[in-house]
Design a protein around this motif. Structure first.
Motif, short mmCIF file in Angstrom:
data_model
loop_
_atom_site.label_atom_id
_atom_site.label_comp_id
_atom_site.label_asym_id
_atom_site.label_seq_id
_atom_site.Cartn_x
_atom_site.Cartn_y
_atom_site.Cartn_z
N ILE B 10 0.78 -1.16 0.05
CA ILE B 10 -0.06 -0.04 0.02
C ILE B 10 0.86 1.26 -0.07
N ALA B 11 0.61 2.09 -0.86
CA ALA B 11 1.68 3.42 -1.09
C ALA B 11 1.47 4.18 0.15
N THR B 124 -8.74 2.65 -5.21
CA THR B 124 -7.55 1.51 -5.69
C THR B 124 -6.27 2.21 -6.22
N THR B 125 -6.40 3.33 -7.14
CA THR B 125 -5.25 3.91 -7.50
C THR B 125 -4.52 4.63 -6.42
N GLU B 126 -5.28 5.02 -5.37
CA GLU B 126 -4.54 5.57 -4.29
C GLU B 126 -3.47 4.43 -3.62
N GLY B 147 -12.30 17.20 -4.07
CA GLY B 147 -11.63 16.92 -2.84
C GLY B 147 -10.07 16.26 -3.09
N GLU B 148 -10.24 15.32 -4.28
CA GLU B 148 -8.74 14.79 -4.73
C GLU B 148 -7.86 15.67 -5.09
N ALA B 341 -4.26 9.64 10.98
CA ALA B 341 -3.76 9.17 11.99
C ALA B 341 -3.37 7.53 11.51
N TYR B 342 -4.27 7.04 10.73
CA TYR B 342 -4.18 5.58 10.52
C TYR B 342 -2.91 5.10 9.59
N GLY B 343 -2.35 6.49 8.96
CA GLY B 343 -1.19 6.16 8.06
C GLY B 343 -1.28 5.20 7.12
N SER B 344 -2.75 5.21 6.29
CA SER B 344 -2.78 4.27 5.28
C SER B 344 -3.92 5.07 4.51
#
Ligand code: SF4
Lengths: 219, 494
Positions: B10-11, B124-126, B147-148, B341-344
């Motif tokens: 995961i990026a 998914t592209t994120e 937003g993106e 905060a989730y870092g993901s």
């Protein structure tokens, strides 16, 4: 790319080996697939009423007329209200008839001239169906070139025969299949909107700011 | 079990920093205000929409079963989808992991001679970090969802699945636009949207390739569906000559008619709408040369660790997620700390289960603990994913595995002390007399608890894990009299 394809399938099969869906197979084409569908929309009057109510609640504007001549008049009034001069049309025959009657407007084929499309004030398309449940327009790409004309101009006017309004999402999906699933089926419910900045709802961020639907009762 | 040779990834992952990031988020009052606003608003809207649907529970059960049937026979349905999509003229590509997916997209873009790429929102592209790879290759991917786009301009990652820039105030966005776009500063939301419309219109017109996500892919017809409110996905998939949809293997549903229930569930769960403004159902490229729309339609189907979750029903469930965001809005942890905060890229309850499962538990070993297990997520989930169960499953994996999970347990000694503390607690509390004594002490010592920091200092002395546990929590006042005392009084007065 076939190696990646094979590898993904192999991995799916390996991980699913021994997995039996514990559940009984799903029932099809019954009430189960239609769960949540609203009832009582068998009469045309009820369908039109619900369609109008729901669409109005999401900022769509609905006009009801008896025939195409009246539709032309309403379209003229809408154009006047917004000060629209340059009008893009889809290639649906009904659209051409109704909008073509307006000599004081400059009209063009919205799928043909992109530069003009980006400049124009208003776009007119038909819609193959309405959905009473959700106040939605259903447009098939093979019935008319609707993609950009319904999307790029700041105002979209859609012409809909009230007889084509189906009760629910399920019936609309069934109609799309019956039409042979054209490359694009668009469902449109109200104007384009966003809440991405502080959740403040703003209409017209990418698509139309205003959606008018002219319901024609001529059959 | 993952395929050897693949590297699910995961990026921009920083999930092990949750304790740090969460603390930082808690200190940010602007962020917390915004979070309350978004979670309350979406939460209320969802509740109203659901209350108006008498068959809601049956719909959720139906959706869960459709997903379970799809996933437990995924090879079959995926094959069917590929066959029908190809028959409709769609080019289908596969990728085992993030790196392979990114390079596949890069190669396609190069083959098309694409420079500007219009992207509509796609988690998914994120996940695969596509934008960075394309940028490094000298291409210009432009996010077109408002937003993106904002977070792309700011160089950030999304903080909410369906409201990616919700952590930013209009003032911050005004500054951002003024700096990055060299426009006159305005903090009028309407104006800011007009600026976005103006700038992005140019990107749509320039783009040689449009990339969209996929909400549902239908095995029976080879179609796929995109839901949105802004119209940017419609533009991204209509103006450029090629359209690429990027999807995980789990996006499938078997039949066209199955869409009906999902179309009722998803918008209501996400934003409380009856239906989002636009749904586009794509089945192949344009039918004749002088039609509108793309000449070519491509679909990229991504595994990236997903197939490894299929073997067990507990983990398989997480692939049923339709990314509605409802579990974020009700989560007492997400509401306080927010998405970053989730870092993901996948935050909130669903992020806490998906991130470690896709990227590996060792890369996200604190996330399954970032939950109170209250079950609110499970109750709102439109496909009835048992997220608490999944969290427990992952916790078990982490604790029995080699990795120590989080603060206080970082050392052997810490783990030992934690175990002892809980044993002592269990022993003490399981005797009626001891329990009573504990209650008496708690009430007597209560005034001390009001002294700032005291409880924490004592707790830390007694047992470091207890110290860590009390660091962010306040002592609840004990009731002035115990239940036993009240009971005795009542009985006595009869
Ligand atoms: S886990 Fe359920 S509630 Fe959460 S985003 Fe996915 S579908 Fe929605």
């Amino acid at each position: 790319m076939s190696t990646a394809r094979d590898a993904v399938f192999a991995s799916i099969r390996k991980n699913l080996a021994g997995v039996q869906s514990a559940e009984t197979p799903l029932d099809r084409g019954t009430a189960a697939t239609r769960l949540g569908a609203p009832q009582g929309l068998d009469e045309r009057a009820a369908r039109v009423e619900r369609f109008t109510k729901v669409l109005t609640s999401v900022d769509g504007r609905v006009h009801r007329v008896a025939n195409e001549a009246e539709a032309s008049e309403v379209l003229r009034a809408i154009a006047a209200e917004h000060g629209a001069r340059l009008v893009a049309l889809s290639d649906a025959p009904q659209v051409q008839r109704i909008a073509g009657a307006l000599a004081d407007l400059e009209t063009f084929d919205g799928s043909r001239d992109r530069a003009r499309l980006l400049e124009c004030d208003l776009g007119v398309t038909g819609a193959q169906h309405g959905i009473a449940e959700t106040g939605t327009l259903v447009l098939f790409s093979e019935s008319e070139r609707h993609r950009l004309t319904s999307l790029v101009p700041p105002i979209h006017v859609a012409l809909v025969r009230s007889s084509t309004i189906v009760p629910t999402l399920g019936e609309a999906l069934a109609e799309a299949r019956r039409a042979g699933l054209p490359p694009l089926v668009s469902f449109i419910t109200g104007p384009s909107r966003t809440g991405d900045i502080e959740l403040t709802i703003v209409v017209g961020v990418h698509g139309p700011k205003t959606l008018h639907v002219i319901l024609i009762d001529d059959d | 079990m993952n395929d050897p040779g693949t590297e699910p990834r995961i990026a921009h992952l920083a999930a092990n920093d949750f304790p740090e990031l969460a603390k930082r988020a808690l200190d940010d009052s602007t962020l917390r205000g915004a979070l309350h606003h978004v979670t309350d608003l979406f939460g209320d809207k969802r509740e109203n929409a659901v209350a108006a649907m008498p068959e809601w529970e049956a719909m959720r059960e139906r959706a869960r079963r459709v997903k379970e049937e799809t996933l437990s026979r995924l090879d079959h349905y995926l094959e069917e989808f590929v066959r029908n999509a190809e028959a409709a003229g769609v080019h289908v590509h596969f990728a085992r992991d993030a790196a392979e997916a990114c390079s596949a997209v890069e190669k396609l873009a190069q083959r098309f001679g694409a420079q500007t790429i219009a992207k509509s929102k796609s988690m998914t592209t994120e996940e695969i970090g596509l934008n960075h790879v394309l940028e490094d290759a000298g291409l210009e991917p432009v996010e077109t969802d408002l937003g993106e786009w904002i977070i792309q301009l700011a160089g950030e990652t999304p903080s909410h699945i369906i409201a990616p820039a919700i952590h930013k105030t209009r003032g911050q966005i005004a500054d951002l636009f003024a700096d990055e776009l060299e426009v006159e500063r305005t903090d009028d939301v309407q104006e800011l949207c007009s600026i976005a419309r103006r700038f992005l219109r140019k990107s749509f017109a320039d783009a040689d390739l449009g990339i969209s996500g996929v909400n549902f892919a239908i095995a029976e017809t080879g179609s796929f569906l995109v839901l949105e409110n802004e119209g940017n996905a419609r533009l991204s998939t209509s103006m450029p000559r090629r359209h690429l949809g990027v999807m995980g293997i789990e996006k499938l549903i078997p039949r066209f008619e199955d869409l009906e229930v999902f179309l009722r569930l998803l918008p209501r769960s996400g934003t409380g709408q009856h239906l989002t403004s636009y749904q586009s159902i794509f089945t192949g490229p344009k039918a004749s040369p002088d039609d509108e729309g793309p000449d070519e339609v491509h679909v990229l189907i991504l595994d990236n660790g997903r197939s490894a979750l299929l073997g067990d029903w507990v983990t398989r469930q997480s692939l049923g997620c339709i990314r509605c965001g409802a579990c974020l809005n009700v989560c007492p942890v997400y509401k306080q700390v927010g998405g970053h905060a989730y870092g993901s890229v996948y935050p909130g309850p669903i992020g806490a289960v998906i991130t470690p499962q896709l990227a590996g538990v060792e890369k996200a070993k604190t996330l399954p603990f970032a939950s109170s297990l209250c079950g609110a997520c499970r109750d709102v989930c439109p496909v009835k994913i048992d997220i608490p169960r999944l969290l427990l499953h992952l916790r078990g994996k982490i604790v029995t595995g080699d990795g120590p999970p989080h603060v206080g347990r970082e050392t052997r000694k810490g783990r030992f002390l934690e175990r002892m503390t809980f044993r002592a607690w269990a022993w003490w509390m399981s005797g009626a007399r001891r329990y009573r004594v504990a209650g008496w002490f708690a009430r007597k010592l209560q005034p001390l608890g009001a002294r700032p920091g005291l409880v924490q200092r004592v707790a830390r002395k007694l047992s470091p894990p207890l110290g860590a546990w009390t660091a962010g929590r306040e002592l609840r006042p004990a009731a002035p009299r115990s239940f036993r005392e009240l009971w005795r009084e009542q009985e006595g007065s009869r």
